[in-house]
Design a protein around this motif. Structure first.
Motif, PDB file in Angstrom:
ATOM      1  N   ARG A 177      37.235  27.666   0.682  1.00 50.12           N
ATOM      2  CA  ARG A 177      37.192  26.629   1.678  1.00 50.12           C
ATOM      3  C   ARG A 177      38.056  26.830   3.286  1.00 50.12           C
ATOM      4  O   ARG A 177      37.193  27.131   4.416  1.00 50.12           O
ATOM      5  N   LYS A 178      39.434  27.307   3.002  1.00 54.17           N
ATOM      6  CA  LYS A 178      40.364  27.425   3.676  1.00 54.17           C
ATOM      7  C   LYS A 178      39.427  29.246   4.455  1.00 54.17           C
ATOM      8  O   LYS A 178      39.234  29.889   5.532  1.00 54.17           O
ATOM      9  N   LYS A 179      39.306  29.937   3.440  1.00 55.17           N
ATOM     10  CA  LYS A 179      39.192  31.318   3.881  1.00 55.17           C
ATOM     11  C   LYS A 179      37.490  31.166   4.658  1.00 55.17           C
ATOM     12  O   LYS A 179      37.256  32.777   5.301  1.00 55.17           O
ATOM     13  N   ASN A 180      36.445  30.544   4.147  1.00 54.98           N
ATOM     14  CA  ASN A 180      35.435  30.841   4.563  1.00 54.98           C
ATOM     15  C   ASN A 180      35.349  30.028   6.071  1.00 54.98           C
ATOM     16  O   ASN A 180      34.555  29.909   6.635  1.00 54.98           O
ATOM     17  N   VAL A 181      36.851  29.511   6.476  1.00 55.55           N
ATOM     18  CA  VAL A 181      36.233  29.353   7.644  1.00 55.55           C
ATOM     19  C   VAL A 181      37.101  29.493   8.731  1.00 55.55           C
ATOM     20  O   VAL A 181      37.579  30.232   8.401  1.00 55.55           O
ATOM     21  N   ARG A 206      39.794  24.318  -2.399  1.00 56.55           N
ATOM     22  CA  ARG A 206      40.681  23.934  -1.762  1.00 56.55           C
ATOM     23  C   ARG A 206      40.578  25.785  -0.455  1.00 56.55           C
ATOM     24  O   ARG A 206      40.489  25.939   0.817  1.00 56.55           O
TER      25      ARG A 206
END
Length: 155
Positions: A151-155, A148
Motif C-alpha cells: 500500500r505504501k509503494k502504491n501511494v 502495508r
C-alpha cells in the motif's frame, strides 16, 4: 466446372500494393529509439525462491482438509439428518433453524480454508503445533506487513 474453380482461387478484389513513403532521417532516429530494448529489471527473487516448498504445501493441504472438510461434512450431515428426522421420526425442524445451522457450518468451512493455510508452519524444518494458533499469528503478521508495504509503494 472450370469457371467454378477459377472463382474459388481468385479473390473478388485484388489488393493494391501500397507505396511506402520515403523515410526522413528524423523518422529513422525516432524509430531506433523506440525499438531499442529497455534494460530489464531483475526480480528480487527467482521462481524457485518464490515457490512454496513441497513439505510446507503438503502441511497446508492437510490442515485445509481438516479445518475445511470437517465443518463442510457437518453442514451436509445437518441436511441429511433433518430430512431423516422428518421422514422417519415425523419431527419437523423449523426450516430457518436448519438453514442457519447449515450456513454456519459451511461458513466455518470457508474460514477453514484460510485458517488451514495460515495456521501451517511456513518453516520447512518445524512442523508446528496441532491447532497452529502461534503459527496463525505469525503468518497473519507477515501478510499484514506485506499488505502495508504494498500500500505504501502504491501511494
Amino acid at each position: 466446372m472450370a469457371a467454378e474453380e477459377s472463382d474459388r482461387t481468385s479473390l473478388p478484389f485484388e489488393p493494391k500494393k501500397r507505396q511506402k513513403p520515403a523515410k526522413s532521417k528524423t523518422q529513422s532516429v525516432v524509430k531506433s529509439q523506440e525499438t531499442s530494448p529497455a534494460p530489464k529489471k531483475q526480480p528480487p527473487f527467482t521462481k524457485e525462491e518464490m515457490a512454496i516448498p513441497e513439505v510446507v504445501s503438503q502441511r497446508m493441504i492437510r490442515r485445509v482438509a481438516a479445518f475445511c472438510g470437517i465443518p463442510t461434512a457437518l453442514g451436509i450431515t445437518t441436511l441429511v439428518a433433518s430430512y431423516l428426522l422428518l421422514i422417519y421420526a415425523k419431527i419437523q425442524l423449523p426450516p430457518i433453524a436448519v438453514l442457519l445451522v447449515n450456513m454456519g457450518f459451511f461458513g466455518l468451512g470457508v474460514l477453514g480454508i484460510t485458517y488451514g493455510v495460515l495456521s501451517a508452519s511456513w518453516d520447512e524444518n518445524r512442523p508446528g503445533t496441532l491447532l497452529g494458533l502461534g503459527e496463525f499469528g505469525a503468518n497473519w503478521g507477515r501478510m499484514a506487513e506485506v499488505w502495508r508495504e504494498t500500500r505504501k509503494k502504491n501511494v
